[in-house]
Design a protein around this motif. Sequence first.
Motif, PDB file in Angstrom:
ATOM      1  N   HIS A 171      -7.771   4.045  -9.877  1.00 19.21           N
ATOM      2  CA  HIS A 171      -6.989   4.364  -8.679  1.00 19.21           C
ATOM      3  C   HIS A 171      -7.706   4.028  -7.379  1.00 19.21           C
ATOM      4  O   HIS A 171      -7.862   4.863  -6.496  1.00 19.21           O
ATOM      5  CB  HIS A 171      -6.568   5.836  -8.703  1.00 19.21           C
ATOM      6  N   LEU A 204      -0.474   0.703  -3.553  1.00 17.32           N
ATOM      7  CA  LEU A 204      -0.033   2.041  -3.929  1.00 17.32           C
ATOM      8  C   LEU A 204       0.988   1.995  -5.059  1.00 17.32           C
ATOM      9  O   LEU A 204       1.053   2.915  -5.879  1.00 17.32           O
ATOM     10  CB  LEU A 204       0.564   2.758  -2.714  1.00 17.32           C
ATOM     11  N   SER A 209      -5.130   3.824  -4.415  1.00 19.11           N
ATOM     12  CA  SER A 209      -5.335   4.968  -3.537  1.00 19.11           C
ATOM     13  C   SER A 209      -6.494   4.657  -2.602  1.00 19.11           C
ATOM     14  O   SER A 209      -7.537   4.156  -3.037  1.00 19.11           O
ATOM     15  CB  SER A 209      -5.654   6.216  -4.371  1.00 19.11           C
ATOM     16  N   THR A 295      -0.782   2.539   5.361  1.00 19.76           N
ATOM     17  CA  THR A 295      -1.248   2.630   3.974  1.00 19.76           C
ATOM     18  C   THR A 295      -2.049   3.908   3.751  1.00 19.76           C
ATOM     19  O   THR A 295      -1.846   4.615   2.757  1.00 19.76           O
ATOM     20  CB  THR A 295      -2.106   1.404   3.615  1.00 19.76           C
ATOM     21  N   SER A 299      -0.899   6.906   1.399  1.00 21.62           N
ATOM     22  CA  SER A 299      -1.793   7.243   0.304  1.00 21.62           C
ATOM     23  C   SER A 299      -2.128   8.729   0.320  1.00 21.62           C
ATOM     24  O   SER A 299      -2.172   9.383  -0.730  1.00 21.62           O
ATOM     25  CB  SER A 299      -3.072   6.408   0.392  1.00 21.62           C
TER      26      SER A 299
END
Length: 314
Positions: A171, A204, A209, A295, A299
């Motif tokens: 991630h 994402l 992440s 972003t 996130s």
Amino acid sequence: MRHDSHGGSLTLAVILALSGLAAVPALAQQQDFSKVEVKAIPVAGKIHMLTGSGGNIGVSVGSDGILIVDDQYAPLAEKIRAALKGLGGGSLKWVLNTHWHGDHTGGNAIFGAEAPIIAHTNVRKRLMTDQHVMGNTVAASPATAWPVVTFDQALSVHFNGEEIRVVHFPHGHTDGDSVIFFTGSHVVHMGDDFFNGFFPFVDLSSGGSVQGMADAVATVLPMIPADAKVIPGHGPLSDVSGLKTFHRMLTDSLDTVSAGIKAGKSLQDLQKAGLPAEWKSWGGQFITTDFWIETVYKSLTGAKPVAPAATPHH
């Protein structure tokens, strides 16, 4: 594509990276691969870096043959092959993928017929099936492009006199990221968990992440020697200092946006306020500052990513 009036814009390079040239052929036509030069840059020990179009390629060359990390786009395969031949070392024996995006795996369909491909389990899963990223459908890759050796946490390839350690970091850029440690040569290939000198794209939609990317870099830093050379997914060859700067940018961005969210600020408020002045030059080369803030915001809040308008850069 949908336009998000509150976000930045995705460059043509990002769209191509996501598509692997399959999802948006009209945009792909704007990329003239005949003009791309694939150049080899010595890194350290047995390791070189190839630049061209897309993600940086890591190369191990020695008596056992050649191992490559990522393989850019299929139309560049012959140029990549010519660059590898110029380095010597015999035939291609292994291909490693740092993640599934097309600017790192586009050559799999060609090189996968010559050498086994190694990648995290999630890379194979994503290459085998259609993917949906920010409003775009990315078609499944052909079977020759699929990794044939997969792993969940880590594995080692003992090749050209050193242990090449492949470690999954969950991630970050995606859910299938691997960092490659060339332990004898003191080189690490970060894949797209490191964009050198500009804001990264964090997918994402593919389990990425921003906090996960920051955590990955924080974990890698104490694992590598002070004199290590660091190959980023995108940007010029770097070192430990460059990787530390990238990590500081990530943590500054997270701290700034998180504080704004706790203070009740909207995404538009955060974009208007911007980030610390030190990072002003990091926007626009690949990901705009507004899109990067969006972003980070999405996130942290779990908001669904939306595709802004594509803006080709010439």
